[in-house]
Design an enzyme around this catalytic site. Structure first.
Site, short mmCIF file in Angstrom:
data_model
loop_
_atom_site.label_atom_id
_atom_site.label_comp_id
_atom_site.label_asym_id
_atom_site.label_seq_id
_atom_site.Cartn_x
_atom_site.Cartn_y
_atom_site.Cartn_z
N ARG A 61 -49.92 -34.85 -0.60
CA ARG A 61 -50.74 -35.88 0.06
C ARG A 61 -51.10 -37.01 -0.91
O ARG A 61 -51.31 -38.15 -0.51
CB ARG A 61 -51.99 -35.25 0.66
CG ARG A 61 -52.91 -36.24 1.37
CD ARG A 61 -53.86 -35.54 2.35
NE ARG A 61 -54.60 -34.46 1.75
CZ ARG A 61 -55.76 -34.61 1.10
NH1 ARG A 61 -56.31 -35.81 0.97
NH2 ARG A 61 -56.37 -33.57 0.59
N TYR A 114 -48.64 -56.35 17.89
CA TYR A 114 -48.24 -55.07 18.46
C TYR A 114 -49.46 -54.46 19.15
O TYR A 114 -50.58 -54.52 18.63
CB TYR A 114 -47.72 -54.15 17.35
CG TYR A 114 -47.64 -52.70 17.76
CD1 TYR A 114 -46.83 -52.29 18.82
CD2 TYR A 114 -48.38 -51.73 17.10
CE1 TYR A 114 -46.76 -50.97 19.22
CE2 TYR A 114 -48.31 -50.40 17.48
CZ TYR A 114 -47.51 -50.03 18.54
OH TYR A 114 -47.45 -48.72 18.92
N ASP A 185 -47.82 -58.12 9.15
CA ASP A 185 -46.90 -57.13 9.70
C ASP A 185 -45.51 -57.76 9.71
O ASP A 185 -45.25 -58.72 10.45
CB ASP A 185 -47.34 -56.73 11.11
CG ASP A 185 -46.48 -55.60 11.69
OD1 ASP A 185 -45.32 -55.45 11.29
OD2 ASP A 185 -46.99 -54.88 12.57
N LYS A 210 -38.98 -48.27 12.52
CA LYS A 210 -38.10 -49.23 13.17
C LYS A 210 -36.87 -49.55 12.31
O LYS A 210 -36.10 -48.66 11.99
CB LYS A 210 -38.89 -50.48 13.53
CG LYS A 210 -40.25 -50.20 14.21
CD LYS A 210 -40.14 -49.38 15.47
CE LYS A 210 -41.40 -49.38 16.32
NZ LYS A 210 -42.57 -48.72 15.72
#
Length: 392
Positions: A61, A114, A185, A210
């Site tokens: 992590r 988005y 973004d 994506k």
């Protein structure tokens, strides 16, 4: 490393971040470090880590060698000092924003975003005491929105789903003038088509699900920027738990290696499809910055190296026509997401922009008849043939 010439984007996509791969019995592929935890050599080494004097891996992590390869690779592609990979695009977006904002702060953001990003700002930030001001993609009126509490400027360009553009240089200059942290973004453009860090942006975020991954088979995100800001983002990922899995990281790394080739072909296919749709009698409008009819075409030519793989179009028959079209496609797949090798169609009002009011939809240019299209790597003639039969 600073004295070495920068690699070209496709070379960086293949080689940046990778360990030395010369010599006998050296694997060409990237190793998957499949472990949750790492050993220390002694309690003294543990003490050094706890005091911040050691960069040793301790727990996945917090970091992992496989993750580090991809982080260095994406940082190289964006021309940034560092990157942090995350479990999803929204994990990257939320970690970047929450790394900057706290209760009482204000954010200026473009309204065209988005849907997940917009709903984060609309539904969650007010509960956290963070106030959001929205502007249009032309950034008109943003000077009047700045207050002593304004801490961040967030933009998305090209926008999802109607492909409007924000003037990158103007936004970056505005943020610097008012000492705001600038976040963009860059998912639709990818590092292949534009690099906002070079224009002065503090952070870039991607849904790596994506185009970076490119094969519709994983969920991932990444934030990119200075070492200072990426340290802050990494702390948010550690605290909130949005860390990436090493197996996913391996697949993301593999996908990135063909990014340049895929984007080039997808841009070519998208242009061919956009030109076909623009001439079709049942299509009211096509949203693709590569078309001269697009309101931001000149800006796209100035600040992008290509027009991208995404487009949208509005059907004259509204929602019923859009649903009929989507139900009739055969080669195109009716699915959310984007950037993969397969071409996809989706209705934004039922996906990225669900649960939005008519006013919210109007502001971002989404109509009931809007169809969003993600162009893949198929032969353009086959894509156009499918569109033709679905629109008949």
């Amino acid at each position: 490393m600073k004295n070495k010439p920068l690699l070209g984007p496709q070379t960086a996509a293949i080689h940046s971040g990778e360990p030395k791969r010369h010599g006998v019995n050296t694997g060409v592929g990237t190793d998957i470090c499949r472990t949750s935890t790492f050993t220390f050599s002694s309690t003294e080494e543990m003490k050094r880590w706890a005091e911040g004097k050691s960069k040793a891996y301790i727990y996945t992590r917090y970091g992992n060698p496989t993750l580090s390869v991809v982080e260095e690779k994406i940082a190289a592609l964006e021309g940034a000092e560092a990157a942090v990979v995350t479990a999803s695009g929204m994990a990257a977006i939320s970690s970047a924003l929450l790394g900057v904002l706290k209760c009482g702060d204000e954010l200026i953001s473009t309204a065209q975003l988005y849907g997940g990003s917009y709903r984060l700002m609309r539904d969650l930030f007010p509960d956290m005491g963070i106030r959001v001001h929205h502007v249009e993609t032309d950034l008109a009126g943003m000077e009047e929105l700045v207050t002593p509490r304004t801490k961040c400027l967030y933009v998305e360009t090209p926008t999802n789903p109607t492909l409007r553009l924000v003037d990158l240089q103007r936004a970056a200059t505005f943020a610097k003038k008012h000492n705001l942290v600038s976040i963009i973004d860059n998912t639709f453009a990818t590092p292949v088509l534009q690099n906002p860090i070079a224009l002065g942006y503090d952070m870039v975020v991607h849904s790596a699900t994506k185009a970076l991954a490119g094969h519709s088979d994983l969920i991932a995100g990444v934030a990119v920027g200075s070492k200072r800001w990426m340290e802050r983002v990494r702390h948010m990922v550690i605290y909130l738990g949005g860390s990436m899995d090493p197996e996913v990281t391996f697949l993301l790394n593999r996908g990135i290696k063909t990014l340049g080739l895929r984007v080039k072909r997808q841009c070519e296919n998208a242009m061919a499809v956009a030109k076909f749709l623009e001439k079709h009698p049942k299509v009211a409008a096509v949203h693709y910055p590569g078309l001269t009819s697009h309101p931001d075409h000149s800006l796209a030519k100035r600040q992008m190296r290509g027009f991208g793989s995404m487009l949208a179009f509005d059907l004259k028959g509204g929602l019923s026509a859009a649903r009929r079209f989507c139900d009739r496609v055969k080669l195109f797949l009716l699915a959310a997401s984007l950037g993969g090798v397969e071409s996809l169609v989706i209705l934004p009002i039922y996906s990225s922009h669900y649960r939005m009011s008519n006013e919210e939809l109007r502001r971002v240019g989404v109509t009931p008849g809007t169809v969003r299209v993600s162009i893949g790597l198929e032969d353009p003639e086959d894509l156009i043939a499918d569109l033709k039969q679905a629109l008949a």
